[in-house]
Scaffold this motif. Sequence first.
Motif, PDB file in Angstrom:
ATOM      1  N   VAL A 292       0.857  -1.185   0.000  1.00  0.00           N
ATOM      2  CA  VAL A 292       0.000   0.000   0.000  1.00  0.00           C
ATOM      3  C   VAL A 292       0.895   1.237   0.000  1.00  0.00           C
ATOM      4  N   ILE A 293       0.739   2.090  -1.025  1.00  0.00           N
ATOM      5  CA  ILE A 293       1.590   3.282  -1.105  1.00  0.00           C
ATOM      6  C   ILE A 293       0.822   4.567  -0.844  1.00  0.00           C
TER       7      ILE A 293
ATOM      8  N   GLY B 206      -7.358  12.888  -0.565  1.00  0.00           N
ATOM      9  CA  GLY B 206      -6.801  14.102  -1.165  1.00  0.00           C
ATOM     10  C   GLY B 206      -6.988  14.243  -2.661  1.00  0.00           C
ATOM     11  N   ILE B 207      -7.578  13.259  -3.321  1.00  0.00           N
ATOM     12  CA  ILE B 207      -7.775  13.362  -4.767  1.00  0.00           C
ATOM     13  C   ILE B 207      -9.271  13.504  -5.033  1.00  0.00           C
ATOM     14  N   ARG B 208      -9.680  14.673  -5.487  1.00  0.00           N
ATOM     15  CA  ARG B 208     -11.096  14.987  -5.678  1.00  0.00           C
ATOM     16  C   ARG B 208     -11.751  13.968  -6.620  1.00  0.00           C
ATOM     17  N   GLY B 209     -12.940  13.511  -6.227  1.00  0.00           N
ATOM     18  CA  GLY B 209     -13.701  12.599  -7.062  1.00  0.00           C
ATOM     19  C   GLY B 209     -13.468  11.131  -6.755  1.00  0.00           C
ATOM     20  N   TYR B 210     -12.502  10.821  -5.872  1.00  0.00           N
ATOM     21  CA  TYR B 210     -12.177   9.428  -5.565  1.00  0.00           C
ATOM     22  C   TYR B 210     -12.623   9.002  -4.170  1.00  0.00           C
ATOM     23  N   GLY B 211     -13.013   9.936  -3.325  1.00  0.00           N
ATOM     24  CA  GLY B 211     -13.419   9.585  -1.966  1.00  0.00           C
ATOM     25  C   GLY B 211     -12.270   8.957  -1.202  1.00  0.00           C
ATOM     26  N   LYS B 212     -12.596   7.998  -0.340  1.00  0.00           N
ATOM     27  CA  LYS B 212     -11.560   7.278   0.412  1.00  0.00           C
ATOM     28  C   LYS B 212     -10.864   6.328  -0.548  1.00  0.00           C
ATOM     29  N   LEU B 213      -9.577   6.546  -0.731  1.00  0.00           N
ATOM     30  CA  LEU B 213      -8.804   5.922  -1.812  1.00  0.00           C
ATOM     31  C   LEU B 213      -7.649   5.089  -1.274  1.00  0.00           C
ATOM     32  N   ILE B 214      -7.390   3.965  -1.962  1.00  0.00           N
ATOM     33  CA  ILE B 214      -6.217   3.118  -1.685  1.00  0.00           C
ATOM     34  C   ILE B 214      -5.465   2.939  -3.003  1.00  0.00           C
ATOM     35  N   VAL B 215      -4.131   3.066  -2.963  1.00  0.00           N
ATOM     36  CA  VAL B 215      -3.280   2.750  -4.110  1.00  0.00           C
ATOM     37  C   VAL B 215      -2.284   1.695  -3.665  1.00  0.00           C
ATOM     38  N   ILE B 216      -2.188   0.617  -4.445  1.00  0.00           N
ATOM     39  CA  ILE B 216      -1.249  -0.471  -4.167  1.00  0.00           C
ATOM     40  C   ILE B 216      -0.229  -0.550  -5.296  1.00  0.00           C
ATOM     41  N   LYS B 217       1.050  -0.588  -4.916  1.00  0.00           N
ATOM     42  CA  LYS B 217       2.142  -0.773  -5.887  1.00  0.00           C
ATOM     43  C   LYS B 217       2.437  -2.263  -5.963  1.00  0.00           C
ATOM     44  N   HIS B 218       2.372  -2.813  -7.170  1.00  0.00           N
ATOM     45  CA  HIS B 218       2.572  -4.255  -7.348  1.00  0.00           C
ATOM     46  C   HIS B 218       3.996  -4.600  -7.783  1.00  0.00           C
ATOM     47  N   ASP B 219       4.585  -3.760  -8.594  1.00  0.00           N
ATOM     48  CA  ASP B 219       5.975  -3.945  -9.016  1.00  0.00           C
ATOM     49  C   ASP B 219       6.441  -2.616  -9.593  1.00  0.00           C
ATOM     50  N   ALA B 220       7.548  -2.620 -10.309  1.00  0.00           N
ATOM     51  CA  ALA B 220       8.098  -1.362 -10.821  1.00  0.00           C
ATOM     52  C   ALA B 220       7.169  -0.699 -11.839  1.00  0.00           C
ATOM     53  N   ASN B 221       6.254  -1.453 -12.459  1.00  0.00           N
ATOM     54  CA  ASN B 221       5.418  -0.902 -13.524  1.00  0.00           C
ATOM     55  C   ASN B 221       3.949  -0.723 -13.176  1.00  0.00           C
ATOM     56  N   TYR B 222       3.408  -1.517 -12.249  1.00  0.00           N
ATOM     57  CA  TYR B 222       1.957  -1.541 -12.055  1.00  0.00           C
ATOM     58  C   TYR B 222       1.505  -1.092 -10.671  1.00  0.00           C
TER      59      TYR B 222
ATOM     60  N   GLN C 130       1.899  -1.149   4.281  1.00  0.00           N
ATOM     61  CA  GLN C 130       1.557  -2.544   4.575  1.00  0.00           C
ATOM     62  C   GLN C 130       1.634  -3.398   3.317  1.00  0.00           C
ATOM     63  N   ALA C 131       2.206  -4.597   3.445  1.00  0.00           N
ATOM     64  CA  ALA C 131       2.194  -5.575   2.357  1.00  0.00           C
ATOM     65  C   ALA C 131       0.831  -6.262   2.348  1.00  0.00           C
ATOM     66  N   VAL C 132       0.289  -6.497   1.145  1.00  0.00           N
ATOM     67  CA  VAL C 132      -1.005  -7.174   1.008  1.00  0.00           C
ATOM     68  C   VAL C 132      -0.870  -8.343   0.050  1.00  0.00           C
ATOM     69  N   ALA C 133      -1.722  -9.331   0.251  1.00  0.00           N
ATOM     70  CA  ALA C 133      -1.745 -10.527  -0.599  1.00  0.00           C
ATOM     71  C   ALA C 133      -2.877 -10.414  -1.604  1.00  0.00           C
ATOM     72  N   LYS C 134      -2.754 -11.119  -2.708  1.00  0.00           N
ATOM     73  CA  LYS C 134      -3.843 -11.193  -3.685  1.00  0.00           C
ATOM     74  C   LYS C 134      -5.075 -11.746  -2.985  1.00  0.00           C
ATOM     75  N   GLY C 135      -6.215 -11.059  -3.155  1.00  0.00           N
ATOM     76  CA  GLY C 135      -7.462 -11.502  -2.556  1.00  0.00           C
ATOM     77  C   GLY C 135      -7.680 -11.061  -1.129  1.00  0.00           C
ATOM     78  N   GLN C 136      -6.700 -10.392  -0.519  1.00  0.00           N
ATOM     79  CA  GLN C 136      -6.844  -9.909   0.859  1.00  0.00           C
ATOM     80  C   GLN C 136      -7.852  -8.768   0.906  1.00  0.00           C
ATOM     81  N   LYS C 137      -8.751  -8.797   1.897  1.00  0.00           N
ATOM     82  CA  LYS C 137      -9.723  -7.714   2.077  1.00  0.00           C
ATOM     83  C   LYS C 137      -8.977  -6.472   2.538  1.00  0.00           C
ATOM     84  N   ILE C 138      -9.101  -5.390   1.751  1.00  0.00           N
ATOM     85  CA  ILE C 138      -8.389  -4.149   2.055  1.00  0.00           C
ATOM     86  C   ILE C 138      -9.335  -3.015   2.444  1.00  0.00           C
ATOM     87  N   ALA C 139     -10.623  -3.171   2.119  1.00  0.00           N
ATOM     88  CA  ALA C 139     -11.589  -2.107   2.387  1.00  0.00           C
ATOM     89  C   ALA C 139     -13.001  -2.658   2.307  1.00  0.00           C
TER      90      ALA C 139
END
Length: 106
Positions: free
Chosen positions: A27-28, A33-49, A65-74
């Motif tokens: 989770v990065i 703080g970004i208008r139009g997105y409400g409560k927002l989460i951004v996850i970095k998966h690797d150098a590109n995605y 925090q590190a997250v796993a595929k399929g982990q409930k984040i919100a």
Amino acid sequence: FNDTTNKGVDIAGKPGDPVVAAAPGRVIYIGTGIRGYGKLIVIKHDANYNSVYAHNREILVKEGQAVAKGQKIAELGDTDADTPKLHFEIRQSGKPVDPLRFLPKS
């Protein structure tokens, strides 16, 4: 998806439905703080995605925090939206790409 007017897809749901990580990563960003997105989460998966999850009612992870595929984040919500939904984006090298290419067919 339309990279000029809608940089992701909207997935309808009920308030409180689970929002899960599309792939493992870290989770990065968490915030409003970004208008139009409400409560927002951004996850970095690797150098590109990165993946983006917007309009959440409740956020269940922390920045760094590190997250796993399929982990409930919100929990799905309607923060800064007209109806309850998840707005989901995939960014490749910072540019939006069609997220349906990365989601399982169902």
